[in-house]
Design an enzyme around this catalytic site. Structure first.
Site, short mmCIF file in Angstrom:
data_model
loop_
_atom_site.label_atom_id
_atom_site.label_comp_id
_atom_site.label_asym_id
_atom_site.label_seq_id
_atom_site.Cartn_x
_atom_site.Cartn_y
_atom_site.Cartn_z
N TYR A 42 0.90 -1.26 -0.02
CA TYR A 42 -0.19 -0.24 0.05
C TYR A 42 0.80 1.26 -0.10
CZ TYR A 42 -3.48 3.32 1.57
OH TYR A 42 -4.46 4.54 1.57
N ASP A 85 9.17 3.10 0.07
CA ASP A 85 8.24 3.38 0.82
C ASP A 85 8.38 3.17 2.30
OD1 ASP A 85 5.93 4.23 2.36
OD2 ASP A 85 4.45 3.40 0.83
N LYS A 106 3.84 8.50 8.97
CA LYS A 106 3.49 7.86 10.45
C LYS A 106 4.47 8.55 11.59
CE LYS A 106 0.52 4.57 8.45
NZ LYS A 106 0.61 3.87 7.29
C1 LIG Z 1 0.04 4.30 5.81
C2 LIG Z 1 0.88 4.13 4.61
C3 LIG Z 1 0.80 5.14 3.72
C4 LIG Z 1 -0.24 6.10 3.52
O1 LIG Z 1 -0.19 6.95 4.37
P1 LIG Z 1 -1.13 8.00 4.83
O2 LIG Z 1 -0.57 9.14 5.98
O3 LIG Z 1 -2.18 6.97 5.33
O4 LIG Z 1 -1.68 8.49 3.64
C5 LIG Z 1 1.52 4.59 2.58
N1 LIG Z 1 2.63 3.92 2.54
C6 LIG Z 1 2.61 2.96 3.48
C7 LIG Z 1 3.80 1.83 3.59
C8 LIG Z 1 1.77 3.06 4.60
O5 LIG Z 1 1.69 1.90 5.55
#
Ligand SMILES: *Cc1c(COP(=O)(O)O)cnc(C)c1O
Length: 428
Positions: free
Chosen positions: A144, A239, A267
């Site tokens: 994601y 990511d 995060k």
């Molecule tokens: C949570 C997450 C996102 C998206 O971040 P948001 O602040 O919810 O937009 C993107 N990449 C990874 C790996 C994530 O865990």
């Protein structure tokens, strides 16, 4: 436990907010029942609107790595708020957190702050495309990267065909530029590169996948991706929205000793306020406006409250030499306890863990990609989720999520959790 007030609040919310929530996974669709409304939280505990206490294993999906209402973060935000909450002008604190982040993370020279992980990943691939002059990207099934159009893509009939959108509203035009590969399958990636020669701008990956449960990269998988990228003039985008400032000071790049070309954060970097960021070496970052041609902007980017929270969080992590080891030890302890409890009650399971990320899959076979993660028994998960909730332990309301361990958890809390697993497992 009683959830009378939560249920009533959810009914009210549904009238004015789609599905009663501002982010879908909160709605309990995967497990049934109605979501719990939080009143407040402190350290390792959530307190809901009905007065129940829950041990929290989600921690806002990662950010609260040092526990809820962490003193230094709260103080920094309160202090800043009194001096104005947004200016849309440069402030010194933006440079302070940028300097700290650049010093903690290997292989980056400059960092740009945004407001979410979604924005960070979206901007990172625009930058990769602008920098390389190529259009296509490779992403992995089950990873994601936020909800921007390019990432909401599933495979077509075969992994080497063009992707098809998995949400209405994403156009075929966008979908055709996203190629989908299987996690941990380097031959699959090679084949995609072969059939799209000189068209791929970047490969984006969660270096430890956390959005299909926790899935570690296989031995040499990340190294092989790095080599393929070098060979074909493709940028490697890590990511690290989930893994950054969690698996190590320098995230997965440090843990595995692999240099990515662009790194995305979110995060933990915001300490619980809305923050994302992306970073790279000078050559790439100087391609961004206002220095370079790739446009990216934000009214609230670098917001003083968000920067104050993030800076306090990163400082706390930077100044605590043992924190990542401590987190990993707590997670290993939990792993051992849960594993024993499930084994003793003959519940089939596989537990994956890296650092302070852990996931329990109700299937005895190894879980190493989206396909194997999807094999877990969802009915067992639902019963497990509601059972744990009833025991006072809150895990994510979906079988495809990682548990996030916080340093606020004591070994008593961990034992409480293991006992809860044992109780719940008897009835599975
Ligand atoms: C949570 C997450 C996102 C998206 O971040 P948001 O602040 O919810 O937009 C993107 N990449 C990874 C790996 C994530 O865990």
């Amino acid at each position: 436990m009683i959830y009378k007030r939560s249920s009533a609040l959810f009914a009210e919310a549904e009238k004015v907010i789609p599905g009663g929530v501002n982010s879908p996974v909160r709605a309990f669709k995967g497990v049934g029942g109605t979501p719990i409304f939080v009143k407040e939280a402190k350290g390792a505990y959530l307190f809901d609107e009905d007065g129940n206490r829950l041990i929290d294993y989600i921690n806002s999906w990662g950010p609260m790595i040092l526990g809820h209402a962490f003193g230094p973060v709260v103080d920094a935000v309160v202090d800043k708020a009194k001096k104005g909450t947004s200016f849309g002008m440069p402030t010194e604190i933006e440079t302070k957190i940028a300097e700290l982040a650049v010093s903690m993370v290997p292989n980056i020279d400059k960092i740009r702050f945004v407001n979410s992980g979604t924005e960070a990943c979206m901007s990172a691939i625009r930058l990769a495309r602008g920098f390389t002059g190529k259009d296509k990207i490779i992403k992995f099934a089950g990873c994601y990267h936020g909800h921007s159009d390019s990432f909401l893509i599933q495979a077509g009939s075969g992994a080497s065909t063009f992707g098809t959108p998995n949400s209405p509203g994403v156009t075929q035009g966008t979908a055709k530029d996203t190629l989908l590969a299987n996690y941990n399958d380097i031959d699959n990636v090679k084949a995609l590169i072969e059939s799209n020669k000189n068209e791929i701008a970047c490969i984006i990956i969660e270096p430890v996948a956390g959005n299909m449960g926790c899935i570690p990269p296989r031995q040499n998988f990340l190294e092989s991706l790095r080599a393929l990228c070098d060979e074909h003039n493709i940028l490697l985008v890590f990511d690290e929205v989930m893994t950054g400032f969690r698996l190590a000071k320098g995230g997965a790049q440090e843990l595995y000793g692999i240099d990515a070309d662009i790194v995305c954060f979110g995060k933990v970097i915001g300490g619980g306020l809305p923050v994302g960021a992306f970073a790279a070496r000078n050559e790439i970052m100087d391609y961004l406006a206002p220095v370079g041609p790739v446009y990216q902007a934000g009214t609230l980017s670098g917001n003083p409250l968000a920067m104050a929270a993030g800076l306090a969080m990163l400082n706390a992590l930077d100044n605590d030499a043992e924190v990542f080891d401590r987190l990993a030890q707590k997670t290993a302890y939990l792993h051992k306890g849960i594993s024993k409890a499930l084994q003793e009650n003959a519940v089939k399971n596989t537990i994956n863990r890296v650092g302070s990320m852990i996931s329990v899959h109700f299937d005895e076979n190894p879980v190493f990609d989206f396909h194997t993660a999807a094999k877990g028994n969802n009915d067992t998960f639902k019963s497990f989720f509601h059972g744990m909730l009833n025991e006072g332990v809150y895990i994510a309301p979906s079988a495809f999520e990682t548990w996030f361990i916080t340093d606020a958890l004591s070994y008593e809390d961990l034992d409480f959790t293991i006992n809860a697993v044992n109780e719940v497992a008897k009835r599975l």
